[in-house]
Design a protein around this motif. Structure first.
Motif, mmCIF file in Angstrom:
data_model
loop_
_atom_site.group_PDB
_atom_site.id
_atom_site.type_symbol
_atom_site.label_atom_id
_atom_site.label_comp_id
_atom_site.label_asym_id
_atom_site.label_seq_id
_atom_site.Cartn_x
_atom_site.Cartn_y
_atom_site.Cartn_z
ATOM 1 N N LYS A 9 0.854 -1.172 0.000
ATOM 2 C CA LYS A 9 0.000 0.000 0.000
ATOM 3 C C LYS A 9 0.896 1.231 0.000
ATOM 4 C CE LYS A 9 -2.779 0.220 3.448
ATOM 5 N NZ LYS A 9 -3.736 0.437 4.531
ATOM 6 N N ILE A 10 0.730 2.116 -1.007
ATOM 7 C CA ILE A 10 1.592 3.294 -1.102
ATOM 8 C C ILE A 10 0.832 4.595 -0.828
ATOM 9 C CG2 ILE A 10 3.280 2.207 -2.613
ATOM 10 C CD1 ILE A 10 1.986 3.622 -4.974
ATOM 11 N N TYR A 11 -0.501 4.536 -0.685
ATOM 12 C CA TYR A 11 -1.293 5.723 -0.379
ATOM 13 C C TYR A 11 -2.596 5.280 0.271
ATOM 14 C CZ TYR A 11 -4.066 9.966 -0.953
ATOM 15 O OH TYR A 11 -4.850 11.066 -0.724
ATOM 16 N N SER A 12 -3.057 6.052 1.246
ATOM 17 C CA SER A 12 -4.308 5.741 1.915
ATOM 18 C C SER A 12 -5.003 7.032 2.316
ATOM 19 C CB SER A 12 -4.035 4.887 3.151
ATOM 20 O OG SER A 12 -5.245 4.552 3.787
ATOM 21 N N GLN A 13 -6.325 7.075 2.148
ATOM 22 C CA GLN A 13 -7.117 8.235 2.522
ATOM 23 C C GLN A 13 -8.466 7.744 3.016
ATOM 24 O OE1 GLN A 13 -7.485 11.330 -0.496
ATOM 25 N NE2 GLN A 13 -9.650 11.503 -0.040
ATOM 26 N N GLY A 14 -8.902 8.224 4.164
ATOM 27 C CA GLY A 14 -10.208 7.863 4.706
ATOM 28 C C GLY A 14 -10.157 6.613 5.561
ATOM 29 N N THR A 15 -11.258 6.400 6.300
ATOM 30 C CA THR A 15 -11.343 5.215 7.154
ATOM 31 C C THR A 15 -12.545 4.354 6.771
ATOM 32 O OG1 THR A 15 -12.505 6.543 8.804
ATOM 33 C CG2 THR A 15 -10.149 6.225 9.133
ATOM 34 N N LEU A 16 -13.764 4.859 6.968
ATOM 35 C CA LEU A 16 -14.950 4.097 6.584
ATOM 36 C C LEU A 16 -15.228 4.230 5.091
ATOM 37 C CD1 LEU A 16 -17.289 2.342 7.484
ATOM 38 C CD2 LEU A 16 -18.590 4.422 7.962
ATOM 39 N N ASN A 17 -15.041 5.422 4.550
ATOM 40 C CA ASN A 17 -15.156 5.688 3.113
ATOM 41 C C ASN A 17 -13.823 6.254 2.668
ATOM 42 O OD1 ASN A 17 -17.994 5.148 3.110
ATOM 43 N ND2 ASN A 17 -18.285 7.153 4.018
ATOM 44 N N GLY A 18 -13.212 5.664 1.678
ATOM 45 C CA GLY A 18 -11.917 6.183 1.264
ATOM 46 C C GLY A 18 -11.355 5.485 0.059
ATOM 47 N N MET A 19 -10.042 5.677 -0.109
ATOM 48 C CA MET A 19 -9.346 5.066 -1.232
ATOM 49 C C MET A 19 -7.912 4.751 -0.840
ATOM 50 S SD MET A 19 -8.769 8.322 -3.744
ATOM 51 C CE MET A 19 -10.362 9.041 -3.464
ATOM 52 N N GLU A 20 -7.358 3.789 -1.547
ATOM 53 C CA GLU A 20 -5.971 3.383 -1.348
ATOM 54 C C GLU A 20 -5.346 3.133 -2.713
ATOM 55 O OE1 GLU A 20 -6.845 0.919 2.773
ATOM 56 O OE2 GLU A 20 -6.451 -0.179 0.932
ATOM 57 N N LEU A 32 -6.000 1.347 -7.913
ATOM 58 C CA LEU A 32 -6.812 2.183 -7.045
ATOM 59 C C LEU A 32 -7.907 1.321 -6.438
ATOM 60 C CD1 LEU A 32 -7.681 4.985 -5.960
ATOM 61 C CD2 LEU A 32 -9.105 5.188 -8.008
ATOM 62 N N TYR A 33 -7.981 1.323 -5.117
ATOM 63 C CA TYR A 33 -9.025 0.606 -4.389
ATOM 64 C C TYR A 33 -9.879 1.638 -3.668
ATOM 65 C CZ TYR A 33 -11.253 -2.248 -0.789
ATOM 66 O OH TYR A 33 -12.168 -2.845 0.033
ATOM 67 N N CYS A 34 -11.146 1.737 -4.017
ATOM 68 C CA CYS A 34 -12.102 2.642 -3.364
ATOM 69 C C CYS A 34 -13.059 1.803 -2.537
ATOM 70 C CB CYS A 34 -12.881 3.449 -4.394
ATOM 71 S SG CYS A 34 -11.859 4.576 -5.336
ATOM 72 N N ALA A 39 -18.617 -2.214 0.940
ATOM 73 C CA ALA A 39 -18.485 -2.277 -0.520
ATOM 74 C C ALA A 39 -17.127 -1.738 -0.941
ATOM 75 C CB ALA A 39 -19.586 -1.467 -1.188
ATOM 76 N N GLY A 40 -16.629 -2.193 -2.093
ATOM 77 C CA GLY A 40 -15.352 -1.700 -2.586
ATOM 78 C C GLY A 40 -15.131 -2.107 -4.022
ATOM 79 N N GLY A 41 -14.157 -1.463 -4.639
ATOM 80 C CA GLY A 41 -13.820 -1.785 -6.018
ATOM 81 C C GLY A 41 -12.353 -1.525 -6.284
ATOM 82 N N LEU A 42 -11.775 -2.297 -7.185
ATOM 83 C CA LEU A 42 -10.356 -2.219 -7.514
ATOM 84 C C LEU A 42 -10.195 -2.077 -9.015
ATOM 85 C CD1 LEU A 42 -7.423 -2.676 -6.275
ATOM 86 C CD2 LEU A 42 -7.685 -5.014 -7.079
ATOM 87 N N THR A 43 -9.329 -1.154 -9.437
ATOM 88 C CA THR A 43 -9.050 -0.975 -10.862
ATOM 89 C C THR A 43 -7.608 -0.516 -11.032
ATOM 90 O OG1 THR A 43 -9.819 0.059 -12.903
ATOM 91 C CG2 THR A 43 -9.799 1.442 -10.944
#
Length: 68
Positions: A9-20, A32-34, A39-43
Motif C-alpha cells: 500500500k503506497i497511499y491511503s485516505q479515509g477510514t470508513l469511506n476512502g481510497m488506497e 486504485l481501491y475505493c 463495498a469496494g472496487g479495484l481498478t
C-alpha cells in the motif's frame, strides 16, 4: 519474497469511506481501491494514453496541487 509481500500500500485516505493505491512489486502496476463500508472496487490506474501507471518500489504516486 514471501507470498504475502507481492502488493504494497503506497497511499491511503479515509477510514470508513476512502481510497488506497496499491503497487504490485513484481510488475510495478499501481491499482486504485475505493471503499465505502462493506463495498469496494479495484481498478488499475491508467495514464492519459490508457496504459497502466507503473512506479519504482520507493516511488510514491505523483500528486498535483489545485494550483497546477
Amino acid at each position: 519474497m514471501k507470498k504475502d509481500d507481492r502488493f504494497e500500500k503506497i497511499y491511503s485516505q479515509g477510514t470508513l469511506n476512502g481510497m488506497e493505491i496499491w503497487r504490485d512489486r513484481v510488475t510495478g502496476v499501481q491499482y486504485l481501491y475505493c471503499f465505502s463500508g462493506y463495498a469496494g472496487g479495484l481498478t488499475a490506474l491508467l495514464d492519459a494514453d490508457g496504459r497502466p501507471v507503473t512506479g519504482a518500489a520507493d516511488a510514491a504516486p505523483e500528486t498535483k496541487s489545485a494550483a497546477d
